[in-house]
Design an enzyme around this catalytic site. Structure first.
Site, PDB file in Angstrom:
ATOM      1  N   GLU A 156       0.830  -1.211   0.000  1.00 31.32           N
ATOM      2  CA  GLU A 156       0.000   0.000   0.000  1.00 31.32           C
ATOM      3  C   GLU A 156       0.857   1.251   0.000  1.00 31.32           C
ATOM      4  O   GLU A 156       0.559   2.225  -0.696  1.00 31.32           O
ATOM      5  CB  GLU A 156      -0.946   0.016   1.208  1.00 31.32           C
ATOM      6  CG  GLU A 156      -1.967  -1.113   1.251  1.00 31.32           C
ATOM      7  CD  GLU A 156      -3.083  -0.975   0.214  1.00 31.32           C
ATOM      8  OE1 GLU A 156      -3.112   0.021  -0.518  1.00 31.32           O
ATOM      9  OE2 GLU A 156      -3.921  -1.898   0.153  1.00 31.32           O
TER      10      GLU A 156
ATOM     11  N   ARG B 137       0.566   3.767  -3.169  1.00 32.30           N
ATOM     12  CA  ARG B 137      -0.069   5.066  -2.886  1.00 32.30           C
ATOM     13  C   ARG B 137       0.972   6.166  -2.660  1.00 32.30           C
ATOM     14  O   ARG B 137       0.862   7.242  -3.228  1.00 32.30           O
ATOM     15  CB  ARG B 137      -0.970   4.971  -1.649  1.00 32.30           C
ATOM     16  CG  ARG B 137      -2.072   3.954  -1.814  1.00 32.30           C
ATOM     17  CD  ARG B 137      -3.097   4.057  -0.702  1.00 32.30           C
ATOM     18  NE  ARG B 137      -3.849   2.814  -0.598  1.00 32.30           N
ATOM     19  CZ  ARG B 137      -5.109   2.740  -0.199  1.00 32.30           C
ATOM     20  NH1 ARG B 137      -5.770   3.814   0.133  1.00 32.30           N
ATOM     21  NH2 ARG B 137      -5.717   1.572  -0.101  1.00 32.30           N
TER      22      ARG B 137
ATOM     23  N   ASP C 121      -4.666  -9.756  -8.339  1.00 34.54           N
ATOM     24  CA  ASP C 121      -4.914  -8.776  -9.422  1.00 34.54           C
ATOM     25  C   ASP C 121      -3.721  -8.022 -10.007  1.00 34.54           C
ATOM     26  O   ASP C 121      -3.314  -8.234 -11.159  1.00 34.54           O
ATOM     27  CB  ASP C 121      -5.999  -7.771  -8.968  1.00 34.54           C
ATOM     28  CG  ASP C 121      -5.805  -7.204  -7.570  1.00 34.54           C
ATOM     29  OD1 ASP C 121      -4.732  -7.425  -6.990  1.00 34.54           O
ATOM     30  OD2 ASP C 121      -6.728  -6.531  -7.064  1.00 34.54           O
TER      31      ASP C 121
ATOM     32  N   GLU D 259     -12.442   0.324  -9.895  1.00 32.65           N
ATOM     33  CA  GLU D 259     -12.085  -0.628 -10.953  1.00 32.65           C
ATOM     34  C   GLU D 259     -13.032  -0.641 -12.148  1.00 32.65           C
ATOM     35  O   GLU D 259     -12.593  -0.799 -13.304  1.00 32.65           O
ATOM     36  CB  GLU D 259     -11.971  -2.058 -10.371  1.00 32.65           C
ATOM     37  CG  GLU D 259     -10.794  -2.255  -9.418  1.00 32.65           C
ATOM     38  CD  GLU D 259     -11.013  -1.677  -8.028  1.00 32.65           C
ATOM     39  OE1 GLU D 259     -12.185  -1.387  -7.675  1.00 32.65           O
ATOM     40  OE2 GLU D 259     -10.026  -1.496  -7.289  1.00 32.65           O
TER      41      GLU D 259
ATOM     42  N   THR E  72      -1.001   0.887 -10.279  1.00 32.42           N
ATOM     43  CA  THR E  72      -2.284   0.280  -9.904  1.00 32.42           C
ATOM     44  C   THR E  72      -3.144   1.213  -9.034  1.00 32.42           C
ATOM     45  O   THR E  72      -4.311   0.923  -8.791  1.00 32.42           O
ATOM     46  CB  THR E  72      -2.076  -1.075  -9.214  1.00 32.42           C
ATOM     47  OG1 THR E  72      -3.336  -1.746  -9.133  1.00 32.42           O
ATOM     48  CG2 THR E  72      -1.490  -0.917  -7.812  1.00 32.42           C
TER      49      THR E  72
HETATM   50  C1  DMJ Z   1      -6.522   0.456  -4.908  1.00 34.26           C
HETATM   51  O1  DMJ Z   1      -5.780   0.807  -3.796  1.00 34.26           O
HETATM   52  C2  DMJ Z   1      -5.633  -0.166  -5.936  1.00 34.26           C
HETATM   53  O2  DMJ Z   1      -6.294  -0.112  -7.142  1.00 34.26           O
HETATM   54  C3  DMJ Z   1      -5.271  -1.577  -5.632  1.00 34.26           C
HETATM   55  O3  DMJ Z   1      -4.584  -2.201  -6.681  1.00 34.26           O
HETATM   56  C4  DMJ Z   1      -6.462  -2.418  -5.268  1.00 34.26           C
HETATM   57  N1  DMJ Z   1      -7.649  -1.690  -5.090  1.00 34.26           N
HETATM   58  C5  DMJ Z   1      -7.662  -0.430  -4.481  1.00 34.26           C
HETATM   59  C6  DMJ Z   1      -8.980   0.288  -4.733  1.00 34.26           C
HETATM   60  O4  DMJ Z   1     -10.061  -0.523  -4.831  1.00 34.26           O
END
Ligand code: DMJ
Length: 643
Positions: free
Chosen positions: A268, A272, A401, A535, A621
């Site tokens: 995370e 982020r 994912d 998503e 992501t």
């Molecule tokens: C986000 O923090 C990112 O997209 C992560 O890959 C998984 N999903 C959350 C949001 O749903």
């Protein structure tokens, strides 16, 4: 120092030892062993003392004397000829000297000691008069001074790097007034989310929009690291909210500190914070973001200190101690976590010229390549101690994912030079199509989850990103199956839209089933929530970019209106607990990814394609755009200082 051979090992008395008359002719009596033993002990103690004195007594040349104002009394040279006594290297004047002067000196010394005591007492009394808060404030001021000094040391500018070609960071204004209006609406929503966070949650990780206060979860540890600020920066920038961007920058410059005793999620924090800081750096050119990203990356590196080099899920930013979640298949690391570091770490090596980051993620890749994969599928769990898979669960949603996403994006980000990553992506997608993708009775294409040899016919909201991924990977696919993958992307987008459309609020549930008579709907109560996730909208945007089919803008607009209607409160935006209920309750969390991703993808959906064009930018992501590195396979380091 003891001589173990001379000491009895137990309390047992030893028999007497006859040393004989020839050994000690003047001793007629035979010595008992215990007596000899005592003698030896004394002897050894004496030798020990001599050694100790020789080695351990302070070397006066190395030690400063305490300044007690005794210069006139203690004279640092030895002169015993005049009757002085030598005490440990100092000579005390005695007989033969002026007795009167000596008494005067003693008196002076006593007075000085008395005065010092009184002064110390006065100071202590003064301190006690102060309130606890005042004392704490004084301590804090001292601490701050030390922190500022450390920061100065830490914030050294990095050597300059030629920036990649940064195209399309200020464009995208649509000519169509209707689309412009929709785009402005999204911008207004961003402002509402930001302003409320600014007012009620500033510096906290997230906002509770109903309680109107800060919020955090254990992924960010126990510190206030301003996750929303960092996550939102690039969205503010592309929307032209420059005052807000500057406020965020100022907070980061002054307050974002990673030397905190806090255990955070490596994944995370990477997607982020490092992703957000790097994107902010590339868009704005402001050094502070790069410096902070590199500082933070340094704090994550200890997480890789495992027997296999597969990182722990969590690391303490201060101590560097790492560990895994207990629930993750007996303390395994998670595929979507250790497999979602590549983009950011490659950029860190590029910007610093230090290969350490690149080597860490390439090591993970090499290790994965060597492992057997059941049915060609990557299980979600890998034990970082043994290097063996945990439970054989495979998912394109949660836990799996973004690993697949990053294989594709590693290839795109390398200007399509990283063909190894592309091959791994193609192999993985083929296995996924074969084993996990099915059509429901009603004709909806869905991606299920593999659990110990069995396909669970359930799809998560998280899995909906895969529609966009298939479309993004269509160009360059094996056997020229671009059309097939674009079609697959469109089918997933359709299914996910259905999951929204079949609810009361027109917002998608967390997970939905394709079992029996149920199609694209949540069954269990605890799967009916919508927490502002991006998503589905992400997939609409990719599909829009590749097809320009107006239905994707239409679907995006439906979602915008539903979010504004059901998730907006006066203190920001909140998730809802049940998308099938006409009177939903709020979860009272404004997630940082709502500002980073959901609103950004919506804004891009209603912008022209020249805003962040996909030939030049790859989104991590968390939707943070990073530029394609046109390195032509020569070196990863863009930093001439390290080439
Ligand atoms: C986000 O923090 C990112 O997209 C992560 O890959 C998984 N999903 C959350 C949001 O749903």
């Amino acid at each position: 120092m003891t001589t173990p051979a001379l000491l009895p090992l137990s309390g047992r008395r030893l028999p007497p030892l006859n040393l004989g008359a020839s050994a000690f002719p003047h001793h007629r009596a035979t010595l008992r062993l215990s007596e000899k033993f005592i003698l030896l002990l004394i002897l050894s103690a004496f030798i020990t003392l001599c050694f100790g004195a020789f080695f351990f007594l302070p070397d006066s040349s190395k030690h400063k004397r305490f300044d007690l104002g005794l210069e006139d009394v203690l004279i640092p040279h030895v002169d015993t000829s005049k009757g002085g006594k030598n005490l440990g290297g100092f000579l005390i004047h005695g007989q033969g000297h002026d007795e009167h002067r000596h008494r005067e000196e003693e008196e002076r010394l006593r007075n000085k000691i008395r005065a010092d005591h009184e002064k110390a007492l006065e100071e202590a009394k003064e301190k006690l008069k102060k309130s606890r808060d005042e004392i704490q404030a004084e301590i804090q001021t001292e601490k701050n001074k030390v922190v500022q000094e450390l920061k100065k040391k830490d914030s050294k500018p990095l050597p300059p790097v030629p920036l990649p070609n940064l195209i399309g960071i200020n464009s995208g204004e649509p000519a169509d007034p209707d689309i412009r209006e929709k785009r402005n609406k999204v911008k207004e929503m961003m402002k509402h989310a930001w302003d409320n966070y600014r007012q009620y949650g500033w510096g906290h990780n997230e906002l509770k929009p109903i309680a109107r206060k800060g919020h955090s979860t254990n992924i960010f540890g126990n510190s206030q690291m301003g996750a929303t600020i960092v996550d939102a920066l690039d969205t503010l920038f592309i929307m032209g909210l420059h005052d807000e961007f500057r406020e965020g920058q100022e907070w980061i410059d002054k307050n974002l500190d990673f030397s905190v005793n806090s255990e955070v999620s490596v994944f995370e924090v990477n997607i982020r914070f490092i992703g957000g800081l790097l994107a902010a750096y590339y868009l704005s050119g402001q050094e502070v973001f790069k410096i902070k990203a590199v500082q933070l990356a340094g704090k994550l590196l200890p997480a890789f200190n495992t027997p296999t080099g597969i990182p722990w899920a969590m690391v303490n930013l201060k101590s560097g101690v790492g560990r895994n979640w207990g629930w993750a298949s007996a303390g395994s690391s998670i595929l979507a976590e250790f497999g979602t570091l590549h983009m950011e770490f490659v950029h860190l090596s590029y910007l610093t010229g230090d290969p350490v980051y690149y080597n860490k993620v390439m090591h993970i890749r090499k290790l994965l390549q060597k492992m057997d994969r059941p049915n060609g599928l990557y299980p979600n769990y890998l034990n970082p101690r043994t290097g063996r898979w945990g439970q054989h669960h495979t998912s394109v949603g949660g836990l799996g994912d973004s690993f697949y996403e990053y294989l594709l994006k590693a290839w795109l980000m390398s200007d399509k030079m990283d063909t190894e990553a592309r091959k791994m992506y193609d192999d993985a997608i083929e296995a996924i199509e074969k084993h996990l993708i099915r059509k429901s009775n009603g004709g909806l294409t869905f991606i299920g989850e593999w659990k110990n040899g069995h396909l669970e016919r359930k799809m998560g909201h998280l899995t909906c990103f895969a529609g966009g991924m298939f479309a993004l990977g269509a160009d360059g696919s094996r056997d020229d199956k671009a059309g097939h993958y674009l079609q697959l992307g469109a089918e997933i987008a359709h299914t996910c839209h259905e999951s929204y459309d079949r609810t009361t609020l027109k917002l998608g549930p967390e997970a939905f089933k394709f079992d029996g008579g149920v199609e694209a709907m949540a069954v269990r109560q605890n799967e009916k929530y919508y927490i502002l996730r991006p998503e589905v909208i992400e997939t609409y945007w990719y599909m829009w970019r590749f097809t320009h089919d107006p239905k994707y803008r239409q679907w995006g607009w439906e979602a915008t209106q539903a979010i504004d209607k059901y998730c907006r409160v006066s203190g920001g935006f909140s998730g809802v607990k049940d998308v099938y209920s006409s009177s939903p309750t709020y979860d009272d969390v404004q997630q940082s990814f709502f500002l980073a991703e959901t609103l950004k993808y919506l804004y891009l959906l209603f912008s022209n394609d020249d805003l962040l064009p996909l030939d030049n930018w790859v989104f991590n992501t968390e939707a943070h755009p990073l530029p394609v590195l046109h390195l032509a396979n020569t070196t990863l380091s863009g930093n001439p200082a390290y080439r």
